[in-house]
Scaffold this motif. Structure first.
Motif, short mmCIF file in Angstrom:
data_model
loop_
_atom_site.label_atom_id
_atom_site.label_comp_id
_atom_site.label_asym_id
_atom_site.label_seq_id
_atom_site.Cartn_x
_atom_site.Cartn_y
_atom_site.Cartn_z
N LEU A 1 0.84 -1.21 0.00
CA LEU A 1 0.00 0.00 0.00
C LEU A 1 0.87 1.26 0.00
CD1 LEU A 1 -2.71 1.50 0.30
CD2 LEU A 1 -2.50 1.17 2.78
N LEU A 2 1.84 1.32 0.90
CA LEU A 2 2.73 2.48 0.97
C LEU A 2 3.54 2.62 -0.31
CD1 LEU A 2 4.04 2.11 4.64
CD2 LEU A 2 2.31 3.72 3.81
N ALA A 3 4.00 1.49 -0.85
CA ALA A 3 4.84 1.52 -2.05
C ALA A 3 4.05 1.92 -3.30
CB ALA A 3 5.49 0.16 -2.26
N SER A 4 2.75 1.69 -3.29
CA SER A 4 1.93 2.01 -4.47
C SER A 4 1.83 3.51 -4.69
CB SER A 4 0.53 1.40 -4.32
OG SER A 4 -0.18 2.02 -3.26
N HIS A 5 2.11 4.31 -3.66
CA HIS A 5 2.09 5.77 -3.79
C HIS A 5 3.25 6.33 -2.97
CE1 HIS A 5 -2.08 4.69 -4.80
NE2 HIS A 5 -2.06 5.77 -5.56
N LYS A 6 4.47 6.15 -3.51
CA LYS A 6 5.64 6.61 -2.76
C LYS A 6 5.57 8.12 -2.54
CE LYS A 6 8.71 7.12 -6.77
NZ LYS A 6 9.97 6.68 -7.41
N ASN A 7 6.07 8.53 -1.38
CA ASN A 7 6.09 9.92 -0.92
C ASN A 7 4.72 10.45 -0.50
OD1 ASN A 7 8.91 10.23 -1.39
ND2 ASN A 7 8.50 10.58 -3.57
N GLN A 8 3.67 9.65 -0.65
CA GLN A 8 2.34 10.07 -0.19
C GLN A 8 2.16 9.67 1.27
OE1 GLN A 8 -1.16 9.07 -2.59
NE2 GLN A 8 -2.30 8.62 -0.73
N VAL A 9 1.71 10.60 2.09
CA VAL A 9 1.49 10.31 3.50
C VAL A 9 0.15 9.62 3.68
CG1 VAL A 9 1.27 11.27 5.81
CG2 VAL A 9 2.86 12.31 4.18
N PHE A 10 0.17 8.45 4.31
CA PHE A 10 -1.05 7.71 4.62
C PHE A 10 -1.35 7.86 6.11
CE2 PHE A 10 0.19 5.68 0.72
CZ PHE A 10 -0.99 5.26 0.12
N GLU A 11 -2.56 8.29 6.43
CA GLU A 11 -2.96 8.37 7.83
C GLU A 11 -3.04 6.96 8.43
OE1 GLU A 11 -6.53 10.56 8.35
OE2 GLU A 11 -5.79 12.34 7.30
N ARG A 12 -2.77 6.89 9.71
CA ARG A 12 -2.80 5.58 10.39
C ARG A 12 -4.16 4.90 10.21
NH1 ARG A 12 1.09 4.74 14.44
NH2 ARG A 12 2.60 6.43 14.61
N THR B 1 8.16 7.81 9.37
CA THR B 1 7.06 8.20 10.25
C THR B 1 6.80 9.70 10.10
OG1 THR B 1 7.64 6.50 11.87
CG2 THR B 1 6.25 8.31 12.63
N VAL B 2 5.55 10.06 9.83
CA VAL B 2 5.15 11.46 9.80
C VAL B 2 4.41 11.72 11.11
CG1 VAL B 2 3.87 13.25 8.56
CG2 VAL B 2 4.96 11.38 7.29
N ARG B 3 5.08 12.37 12.04
CA ARG B 3 4.59 12.48 13.41
C ARG B 3 3.18 13.06 13.48
NH1 ARG B 3 7.26 11.79 17.91
NH2 ARG B 3 9.25 11.81 16.78
N GLY B 4 2.34 12.36 14.22
CA GLY B 4 0.97 12.82 14.42
C GLY B 4 0.02 12.51 13.28
N ILE B 5 0.55 11.93 12.18
CA ILE B 5 -0.31 11.64 11.02
C ILE B 5 -0.27 10.16 10.64
CG2 ILE B 5 -0.82 12.19 8.61
CD1 ILE B 5 0.44 14.93 9.06
N GLY B 6 0.92 9.69 10.22
CA GLY B 6 1.00 8.30 9.78
C GLY B 6 2.35 7.97 9.20
N TYR B 7 2.36 7.38 7.99
CA TYR B 7 3.60 6.91 7.39
C TYR B 7 3.63 7.21 5.88
CZ TYR B 7 3.87 4.15 11.68
OH TYR B 7 3.91 3.76 13.00
N LYS B 8 4.84 7.24 5.35
CA LYS B 8 5.02 7.31 3.90
C LYS B 8 6.26 6.53 3.53
CE LYS B 8 7.72 11.63 3.82
NZ LYS B 8 7.85 12.97 3.19
N LEU B 9 6.35 6.13 2.27
CA LEU B 9 7.51 5.41 1.79
C LEU B 9 8.35 6.34 0.93
CD1 LEU B 9 7.89 1.80 0.72
CD2 LEU B 9 8.58 3.55 -0.93
N GLU B 10 9.65 6.39 1.20
CA GLU B 10 10.57 7.22 0.44
C GLU B 10 11.64 6.36 -0.21
OE1 GLU B 10 12.23 10.19 2.97
OE2 GLU B 10 10.40 11.40 3.02
N VAL B 11 12.09 6.79 -1.38
CA VAL B 11 13.18 6.13 -2.08
C VAL B 11 14.36 7.10 -2.12
CG1 VAL B 11 13.96 5.12 -4.24
CG2 VAL B 11 11.61 4.76 -3.48
N HIS B 12 15.53 6.65 -1.64
CA HIS B 12 16.71 7.49 -1.57
C HIS B 12 17.73 7.02 -2.60
CE1 HIS B 12 15.05 9.02 2.13
NE2 HIS B 12 15.01 7.80 2.64
N SER B 13 18.52 7.95 -3.09
CA SER B 13 19.61 7.62 -3.99
C SER B 13 20.78 7.08 -3.20
CB SER B 13 20.05 8.86 -4.77
OG SER B 13 21.21 8.58 -5.52
N ASN B 14 21.39 6.02 -3.71
CA ASN B 14 22.55 5.43 -3.06
C ASN B 14 23.87 6.02 -3.60
OD1 ASN B 14 21.30 3.67 -1.25
ND2 ASN B 14 20.98 2.14 -2.86
N GLU B 15 23.72 7.00 -4.51
CA GLU B 15 24.94 7.60 -5.08
C GLU B 15 25.66 8.43 -4.03
OE1 GLU B 15 23.87 9.87 -8.44
OE2 GLU B 15 23.15 8.15 -9.61
#
Length: 229
Positions: A160-171, A212-226
């Protein structure tokens, strides 16, 4: 970003639904009657159509039947009628869900998300985020030469989190979509699952992180390994 067509002859309802859907990150198309809606569908391909039942000319039941037969798109019906016979007409016409006016905008968002999630599972079995590949048919999560078989609920939360990366999902939204909106457990269940997912991911991928987005929920982020020099 999912696109949603709203069809309602009540401009107040059109604006209300448009505002809430836009705030939730959806692209919105609007039509004030069935003829306008069919014209839009000739040139646009939304992911879902929200249809009012009581409209002048072609009603929502007939429009839903046309949409299902000609465009094969999911439909959520809105109506002031709450009788069982009316709901039956809606489902016979081909609707995926049915909401009675007046409704809570938040519940409408839940139901739209649930419909899109069902169709997304059917149409997109492979999901890729960063170095991670998620197979929704086999329930496997892999990165490089490593493969994880997560327990079902952990897999559903992660997908679910990965289907919309960077989108904050409420708990509450995550709990509703994964465990069901009538689930009586508390949010500690979700916290535990997030912790376990993080531990599993850390073993196979360093570029994908659940934040963790404090007080709201969670989101998935992708970071560069460069590495910057």
């Amino acid at each position: 970003m999912s696109r949603i067509l709203i069809v309602d002859d009540d401009k107040n309802i059109l604006d209300l639904v448009r505002i809430h859907l836009t705030q939730a990150g959806y692209q919105v198309l609007k039509a004030e009657n069935a003829i306008q809606a069919l014209g839009i569908l000739e040139t646009e391909v939304p992911d879902l159509v929200v249809v009012d039942v009581m409209m002048p000319g072609m009603n929502g039941y007939d429009l839903t039947k046309r949409i299902r037969e000609e465009f094969d798109l999911p439909v959520l019906l809105l109506t002031a009628k709450g009788e069982l016979d009316d709901k039956e007409k809606g489902f016979i016409a081909g609707s995926d869900d049915y909401m009675v006016k007046p409704f809570e905008p938040k519940e409408l968002l839940f139901r739209i998300a649930a419909i899109l999630r069902r169709y997304d599972k059917l149409s997109n079995s492979i999901l890729r985020v960063g170095s991670v590949t998620i197979n929704r048919k086999s329930y496997e999560v892999s990165a490089g030469q490593s493969t994880l078989l997560m327990p079902l609920k952990e897999f559903e939360v992660f997908a679910l989190l990965a289907s919309h990366k960077n989108q904050v999902f409420e708990r509450a939204d995550i709990m509703g979509k994964v465990w069901g909106y009538d689930y009586e457990g508390d949010e500690q269940t979700l916290n535990t699952h997030i912790k376990r997912i993080r531990q599993r991911l850390a073993k196979i991928a360093t570029d994908v992180e659940i934040v963790t987005v404090r007080g709201i929920g969670y989101k998935l982020e992708v970071h560069s390994n460069e590495i910057s020099l």
